[in-house]
Each structure stands twice: as structure tokens, then as C-alpha cells.
Design a protein around this motif. Structure first.
Motif, mmCIF file in Angstrom:
data_model
loop_
_atom_site.group_PDB
_atom_site.id
_atom_site.type_symbol
_atom_site.label_atom_id
_atom_site.label_comp_id
_atom_site.label_asym_id
_atom_site.label_seq_id
_atom_site.Cartn_x
_atom_site.Cartn_y
_atom_site.Cartn_z
ATOM 1 N N THR A 25 8.481 -10.286 -4.291
ATOM 2 C CA THR A 25 8.995 -9.068 -4.914
ATOM 3 C C THR A 25 9.469 -8.071 -3.864
ATOM 4 O O THR A 25 10.110 -7.082 -4.186
ATOM 5 C CB THR A 25 7.910 -8.392 -5.775
ATOM 6 O OG1 THR A 25 6.783 -8.096 -4.947
ATOM 7 C CG2 THR A 25 7.499 -9.279 -6.916
ATOM 8 N N ARG A 26 9.137 -8.340 -2.597
ATOM 9 C CA ARG A 26 9.475 -7.402 -1.524
ATOM 10 C C ARG A 26 10.973 -7.122 -1.464
ATOM 11 O O ARG A 26 11.393 -5.986 -1.271
ATOM 12 C CB ARG A 26 8.988 -7.973 -0.185
ATOM 13 C CG ARG A 26 9.169 -7.079 0.991
ATOM 14 C CD ARG A 26 8.343 -5.827 0.987
ATOM 15 N NE ARG A 26 7.028 -6.052 0.439
ATOM 16 C CZ ARG A 26 6.325 -5.117 -0.196
ATOM 17 N NH1 ARG A 26 6.803 -3.921 -0.363
ATOM 18 N NH2 ARG A 26 5.138 -5.373 -0.676
ATOM 19 N N GLY A 27 11.801 -8.138 -1.638
ATOM 20 C CA GLY A 27 13.247 -7.944 -1.543
ATOM 21 C C GLY A 27 13.773 -6.948 -2.543
ATOM 22 O O GLY A 27 14.514 -6.026 -2.193
ATOM 23 N N GLU A 39 8.292 12.986 -4.522
ATOM 24 C CA GLU A 39 8.694 11.775 -5.241
ATOM 25 C C GLU A 39 9.183 10.695 -4.284
ATOM 26 O O GLU A 39 8.899 9.507 -4.478
ATOM 27 C CB GLU A 39 9.778 12.108 -6.257
ATOM 28 C CG GLU A 39 9.271 12.975 -7.406
ATOM 29 C CD GLU A 39 10.409 13.451 -8.279
ATOM 30 O OE1 GLU A 39 10.849 12.671 -9.147
ATOM 31 O OE2 GLU A 39 10.855 14.602 -8.086
ATOM 32 N N ILE A 40 9.900 11.109 -3.243
ATOM 33 C CA ILE A 40 10.370 10.148 -2.237
ATOM 34 C C ILE A 40 9.186 9.609 -1.439
ATOM 35 O O ILE A 40 9.104 8.410 -1.154
ATOM 36 C CB ILE A 40 11.442 10.787 -1.329
ATOM 37 C CG1 ILE A 40 12.688 11.110 -2.171
ATOM 38 C CG2 ILE A 40 11.791 9.860 -0.164
ATOM 39 C CD1 ILE A 40 13.714 11.962 -1.491
ATOM 40 N N GLN A 41 8.232 10.470 -1.114
ATOM 41 C CA GLN A 41 7.026 10.020 -0.405
ATOM 42 C C GLN A 41 6.275 8.983 -1.241
ATOM 43 O O GLN A 41 5.777 7.993 -0.704
ATOM 44 C CB GLN A 41 6.110 11.201 -0.076
ATOM 45 C CG GLN A 41 4.852 10.813 0.687
ATOM 46 C CD GLN A 41 5.156 10.334 2.095
ATOM 47 O OE1 GLN A 41 5.633 11.104 2.921
ATOM 48 N NE2 GLN A 41 4.875 9.073 2.368
ATOM 49 N N ASP A 42 6.204 9.176 -2.557
ATOM 50 C CA ASP A 42 5.552 8.204 -3.434
ATOM 51 C C ASP A 42 6.253 6.844 -3.367
ATOM 52 O O ASP A 42 5.598 5.794 -3.335
ATOM 53 C CB ASP A 42 5.521 8.694 -4.883
ATOM 54 C CG ASP A 42 4.540 9.839 -5.103
ATOM 55 O OD1 ASP A 42 3.647 10.040 -4.242
ATOM 56 O OD2 ASP A 42 4.681 10.535 -6.126
ATOM 57 N N LEU A 43 7.582 6.838 -3.329
ATOM 58 C CA LEU A 43 8.331 5.580 -3.220
ATOM 59 C C LEU A 43 8.019 4.870 -1.907
ATOM 60 O O LEU A 43 7.832 3.656 -1.878
ATOM 61 C CB LEU A 43 9.839 5.844 -3.312
ATOM 62 C CG LEU A 43 10.377 6.363 -4.631
ATOM 63 C CD1 LEU A 43 11.838 6.752 -4.488
ATOM 64 C CD2 LEU A 43 10.189 5.326 -5.730
ATOM 65 N N VAL A 44 7.975 5.633 -0.832
ATOM 66 C CA VAL A 44 7.663 5.065 0.484
ATOM 67 C C VAL A 44 6.238 4.534 0.494
ATOM 68 O O VAL A 44 5.969 3.435 0.988
ATOM 69 C CB VAL A 44 7.895 6.114 1.597
ATOM 70 C CG1 VAL A 44 7.375 5.621 2.936
ATOM 71 C CG2 VAL A 44 9.384 6.457 1.696
ATOM 72 N N GLY A 88 2.293 -0.927 3.722
ATOM 73 C CA GLY A 88 1.316 -1.990 3.852
ATOM 74 C C GLY A 88 1.923 -3.361 4.044
ATOM 75 O O GLY A 88 1.211 -4.333 4.225
ATOM 76 N N HIS A 89 3.214 -3.463 4.004
ATOM 77 C CA HIS A 89 3.882 -4.757 4.154
ATOM 78 C C HIS A 89 4.951 -4.694 5.242
ATOM 79 O O HIS A 89 6.012 -5.279 5.099
ATOM 80 C CB HIS A 89 4.519 -5.178 2.830
ATOM 81 C CG HIS A 89 3.529 -5.332 1.729
ATOM 82 N ND1 HIS A 89 2.696 -6.424 1.631
ATOM 83 C CD2 HIS A 89 3.207 -4.529 0.698
ATOM 84 C CE1 HIS A 89 1.921 -6.289 0.575
ATOM 85 N NE2 HIS A 89 2.214 -5.144 -0.015
ATOM 86 N N GLY A 90 4.684 -3.985 6.282
ATOM 87 C CA GLY A 90 5.664 -3.813 7.348
ATOM 88 C C GLY A 90 5.752 -2.347 7.713
ATOM 89 O O GLY A 90 4.864 -1.551 7.399
#
Length: 131
Positions: free
Chosen positions: A63-65, A27-32, A37-39
Motif C-alpha cells: 500500500t506504500r505506493g 492537517e499536513i502534519q497528520d498526513l506526514v 515509520g516506513h522510511g
């Protein structure tokens, strides 16, 4: 510009020893992965412990923040023994345009704190722009 740098040491609980109870790694890997792709976004084991590292410098917060801060909040819910820091500087935020903000994850809770090491950005890090 929106600049962010952070890290999280992953622990299932504050009492956990040798991943007992087991870490909710997938689940944590999914969040990461959702933030990738944005840094810099990285989840990896080092010496038997798992860590998340992230950083980026997009032109605008967009939305990145909220996604970056949400990652810390969601990791705190999935692995409440985790801890870490997230530094954010958003020069388009009228309340914080010259300051970094620090978000601290401890025991499942994310709190916001003023930064005293890198702020104010001018003159601590940069000279005033005269154009």
C-alpha cells in the motif's frame, strides 16, 4: 523493490506571501505522520518556509505506493500553492519495471511524467543481472 524519493515546498496558495492565508499545517502534519515509520518522512521549516521530504525502499510496493502518491494529492488539496516532485521506481510493475516515474505537484494538481534522467534503470544505473 519499491523506491521513492520526493519533496514538496508548502504554500497555502500560489499568491501567498508570508503565510497569508495561513497554511493548514496540522492537517499536513497528520498526513506526514500517517506515512512515518516506513522510511524518511519529514516536515520542517527552513528559512521561514515549510517543506516535506520523503524517501524509502521497501521490499514491495504494497500500500506504500498509493500512500506516497496520495500524500502529494492531499497536500495539493490542502495547500494548492505547493509544488514538488516525487520519483518512483517499482521493479514489480510490469509496465514500468525498468523505469522511474515522476509525479509533479503544481498548483494543487499531481501529474505523472516519464523520467529521462535515471531511466532505463538497466543500463543507466545498474548492469544487467546474469545469474
Amino acid at each position: 523493490m519499491f523506491e521513492y524519493h520526493g519533496w514538496i515546498t508548502l504554500r497555502s496558495t500560489a499568491e501567498a506571501v508570508d503565510d497569508d492565508p495561513p497554511l493548514r499545517f496540522e492537517e499536513i502534519q497528520d498526513l506526514v505522520n500517517d506515512l512515518a515509520g516506513h522510511g524518511l518522512t519529514d516536515l520542517r521549516p527552513i528559512n521561514g518556509e515549510y517543506y516535506v521530504h520523503l524517501g524509502g525502499f521497501p521490499n514491495h510496493r504494497g500500500t506504500r505506493g498509493s500512500e506516497v502518491i496520495d500524500l502529494f494529492t492531499k497536500v495539493g488539496q490542502l495547500a494548492p500553492g505547493s509544488y514538488g516532485l516525487l520519483y518512483i521506481h517499482d521493479d514489480e510493475d510490469p509496465e514500468h519495471e525498468l523505469n522511474f516515474r515522476v509525479f509533479r505537484l503544481v498548483r494543487g494538481t499531481v501529474t505523472e511524467h516519464p523520467d529521462h534522467l535515471l531511466s532505463p534503470v538497466i543500463p543507466t544505473l545498474k548492469d544487467e543481472y546474469i545469474g
